[in-house]
Design an enzyme around this catalytic site. Structure first.
Site, PDB file in Angstrom:
ATOM      1  N   GLU A   1       0.826  -1.207   0.000  1.00  0.00           N
ATOM      2  CA  GLU A   1       0.000   0.000   0.000  1.00  0.00           C
ATOM      3  C   GLU A   1       0.861   1.257   0.000  1.00  0.00           C
ATOM      4  O   GLU A   1       0.583   2.216  -0.738  1.00  0.00           O
ATOM      5  CB  GLU A   1      -0.937  -0.013   1.212  1.00  0.00           C
ATOM      6  CG  GLU A   1      -1.746   1.261   1.418  1.00  0.00           C
ATOM      7  CD  GLU A   1      -2.734   1.548   0.305  1.00  0.00           C
ATOM      8  OE1 GLU A   1      -3.217   2.694   0.235  1.00  0.00           O
ATOM      9  OE2 GLU A   1      -3.026   0.644  -0.506  1.00  0.00           O
TER      10      GLU A   1
ATOM     11  N   HIS B   1       2.495   1.785  -3.351  1.00  0.00           N
ATOM     12  CA  HIS B   1       1.516   2.264  -4.327  1.00  0.00           C
ATOM     13  C   HIS B   1       1.291   3.764  -4.165  1.00  0.00           C
ATOM     14  O   HIS B   1       1.226   4.503  -5.157  1.00  0.00           O
ATOM     15  CB  HIS B   1       0.199   1.504  -4.159  1.00  0.00           C
ATOM     16  CG  HIS B   1      -0.882   1.964  -5.089  1.00  0.00           C
ATOM     17  ND1 HIS B   1      -0.710   2.037  -6.454  1.00  0.00           N
ATOM     18  CD2 HIS B   1      -2.157   2.393  -4.849  1.00  0.00           C
ATOM     19  CE1 HIS B   1      -1.822   2.474  -7.018  1.00  0.00           C
ATOM     20  NE2 HIS B   1      -2.707   2.705  -6.065  1.00  0.00           N
TER      21      HIS B   1
END
Length: 305
Positions: A59, A62
């Site tokens: 996460e 990203h």
């Protein structure tokens, strides 16, 4: 300046490809909550090596690649706006790229802070492929692909133009159904492809309906692409840009169908699922380029006359 733009546009496409991959990876691995409900940092702070988990790392990476890509997209949009200001498509494409990049980031933030609705999150992927397609179109204009394929003399009839516009819109809707399959956790709702146990069985859950609807949408897309390809080879064989584009689109849709089937048979293998997302992104960008050519058709006809 032109050489810089070429290099920068390629780097921007690479960055956005990583972002598309990263978003799909977040969804496939269930890493959306890896950083808690804080944004842009993880739980209000940078990731420390002492408390790293795979979900948190995916996460956070990203988010970081999205931030880096944002810089590339904005710089490309500004430079293209200045350098290619005489091209009528430049400004709209630059605006779309930046605008949808912002919308994509805001939707990601909202999902983290206020929770994730599958029907809204399915749009998140759709927003990202619009941004991706606009960047690809800017890059194609920078590399003057039109001249190499003599696309400036391309004239399309009304029938083909309408089919290309409608097919592109329909492809976007089909992409949404695929994203909804992921976010509704319906990937294995019907565990045998194309139907359950080789027979059509009436759906009994939301996941079943979503999966069946996506497969129907994909089938229609394949048939429609075959029809448009037939139109092109029947009436526009002399235009290399059209014949090459349609052959490439058939390659993409064939790979898309294969990876879709393999996703089911392999229990949603991560690498196959990521390839499935990337292939449809490239197909949508290609169809958007055909829309760009179709929009120029009338002016090309007047100029040639």
């Amino acid at each position: 300046m032109k050489k810089f733009l070429k290099v920068w546009s390629v780097l921007t496409i690479i960055c956005m490809t990583v972002v598309v991959f990263g978003g799909a990876l977040v969804t496939k691995t269930g890493s959306a909550d890896g950083c808690g409900n804080s944004w842009p940092l993880c739980n209000g702070q940078l990731v420390r090596l002492t408390d790293v988990t795979p979900e948190k790392l995916i996460e956070f990476m990203h988010r970081m690649t999205t931030g880096i890509s944002s810089i590339f997209v904005i710089v490309l949009a500004i430079c293209a706006w200045i350098y290619m200001k005489n091209r009528r498509e430049t400004k709209p494409l630059a605006i779309i790229a930046v605008l949808f990049l912002i919308i994509q980031a805001l939707m990601g933030m909202a999902a983290v802070v206020w929770g994730q609705n599958p029907y809204i999150m399915a749009l998140h992927f759709g927003i990202s492929i619009i941004c991706y397609a606009s960047i690809v179109l800017l890059a194609l204009m920078i590399f003057e692909v039109d001249r190499k394929f003599d696309a400036r003399n391309l004239v399309m009839g009304t029938k083909l133009r309408i089919n290309i516009y409608a097919l592109t819109i329909y492809t976007y809707l089909a992409v949404y159904t695929g994203a909804l399959v992921r976010h509704e956790k319906a990937s294995m709702a019907v565990p045998v492809w194309p139907f359950e146990n080789g027979h059509f069985i009436m759906p009994t859950s939301v996941q079943d309906y979503v999966q069946y609807f996506h497969r129907l949408a994909a089938f229609i897309l394949i048939v429609w692409l075959l029809y448009v390809t037939w139109l092109v080879f029947r009436d526009y064989r002399r235009y290399r840009v059209l014949t090459f584009s349609m052959v490439l689109s058939l390659v993409f849709i064939a790979l898309q169908a294969v990876t879709g089937a393999l996703s089911v048979y392999t229990g949603v293998n991560l690498y196959i699922a990521l390839a499935h997302s990337l292939i449809i992104t490239m197909l949508f960008a290609l169809l958007c380029y055909l829309c760009l050519l179709a929009s120029r058709s009338k002016s090309n006809r007047l100029r040639i006359k």
